[in-house]
Design an enzyme around this catalytic site. Structure first.
Site, PDB file in Angstrom:
ATOM      1  N   ASP A 178     -35.673 -18.723 -33.381  1.00 19.51           N
ATOM      2  CA  ASP A 178     -36.646 -18.420 -34.427  1.00 19.51           C
ATOM      3  C   ASP A 178     -37.419 -19.711 -34.729  1.00 19.51           C
ATOM      4  OD1 ASP A 178     -37.452 -16.325 -36.689  1.00 19.51           O
ATOM      5  OD2 ASP A 178     -36.982 -18.176 -37.746  1.00 19.51           O
ATOM      6  N   HIS A 184     -33.982  -9.400 -32.947  1.00 16.68           N
ATOM      7  CA  HIS A 184     -34.404 -10.781 -33.192  1.00 16.68           C
ATOM      8  C   HIS A 184     -33.248 -11.770 -33.237  1.00 16.68           C
ATOM      9  CE1 HIS A 184     -36.854 -14.044 -34.613  1.00 16.68           C
ATOM     10  NE2 HIS A 184     -36.136 -14.191 -35.710  1.00 16.68           N
TER      11      HIS A 184
END
Length: 326
Positions: free
Chosen positions: A108, A305
């Site tokens: 991320d 994610h």
């Protein structure tokens, strides 16, 4: 502070001064150093599965709470959260640990930190692994300006720009907000229109789902740990990373278009919303030019994610194979 045990067996929490801030980091194992950079809204704890597995494979594993998070200092000024500060933190942490180099791993927001660490300090970071966010060399338009040119005004990056707005929304119910964020961005979500690109509901959480049960990869104790960290620190530090997007672009001028030449690895989940961003496919397609040292680019089917938490066994194998091949 003396070393203290963490919620992960065999992992100790330690402190160091690096780049003029006080940092907390988790550590386990001995051998060549591997440095793990977490993203938003997370913690060193996001790497719990990798720390133990990679240490068992013969490496010294260190995962800091990044600037503004957890037990690490959170400077007040917004302009203290640029990529130059964040990469500086990692470079100085390597030295504070008594090492001369490290393989850097990021997920991320930690991925741009890892990519830029490799770009700016190839002497210190001879190899890089990034998850979720593909490498794109500094370009000629910053992302906020690009969104404006497309007529987009409701992207989550834009919502995060005004200090205090997202903080107030998230801090009203910290555990509930994190539950929604983690579950909405995970691979299990099948509700169309929910996620973190366009905020059609006007706020971040209006575009999320509140799951009836937690996914298998996120236990109640895991959520409790994250919620406890943000209850202590608030969300300001992490959100300030987003408030430097234009400043990062301005500072990146000397490196426009530059590739990362050392060995690299990319991992993401097939259901990661980041891969649906407008430029993502072009960034992946450009890897032969932008990452000439690329060893592998792996899209893990069905993962969302939080790929290293959702599919730890697959990620650990890819990462350990990469590290042992260096």
């Amino acid at each position: 502070m003396s070393d203290i045990s963490s919620p992960v067996a065999g992992v100790l929490l330690k402190r160091a001064k690096a780049n003029a801030i006080d940092m907390c980091y988790a550590e386990t194992g001995t051998g060549p150093l591997v440095l793990f950079c977490h993203g938003w809204p997370e913690s060193w704890y996001s790497w719990r599965h990798q720390l133990t597995a990679v240490a068992a494979a013969g490496f010294r594993c260190v995962a800091p709470d990044m600037r503004g998070y957890g037990g690490t200092e959170a400077p007040e000024p917004i302009d203290q959260y640029t990529l130059l500060h964040l990469v500086g933190d990692m470079a100085e942490l390597v030295k504070a640990l008594g090492e001369t180099s490290a393989v850097i791993v990021g997920h991320d927001w930690g991925a741009p930190v890892a990519w830029h660490a490799a770009l700016w300090r190839p002497d210190l970071f001879p190899a890089v692994c990034a998850m979720s966010v593909p490498w794109a060399p500094p370009g000629y338009v910053d992302i906020l300006t690009a969104l404006e040119k497309l007529g987009i005004t409701d992207f989550y990056l834009q919502y995060f720009q005004k200090p205090g707005v997202a903080e107030a929304e998230l801090q009203a119910d910290i555990r509930g907000a994190l539950r929604r964020i983690y579950c909405t961005a995970g691979g299990e979500l099948s509700e169309p229109g929910k996620g973190f690109a366009r905020l059609t509901g006007g706020t971040l959480l209006a575009n999320t789902i509140d799951p009836p049960v937690l996914p298998a990869w996120l236990g109640e104790a895991d959520l409790d740990f994250y919620a406890g960290e943000f209850a202590r620190t608030g969300f300001r530090g992490g959100l300030n990373w987003y408030r430097n997007l234009r400043r990062n672009w301005e500072l990146g001028g000397p490196w426009r278009g530059q590739p990362i030449r050392q060995k690299s690895l990319f991992i993401a989940g097939s259901r990661d919303g980041v891969l649906k961003f407008p430029a993502a496919q072009a960034q992946l397609d450009a890897f032969p030019k932008t990452l000439p040292g690329l060893v592998g680019s792996h899209i893990i089917d069905g993962a969302g994610h939080w790929v290293q938490q959702e599919r730890p066994e697959a990620v650990n194998k890819l990462l350990i194979d990469f590290l042992k091949g260096l």
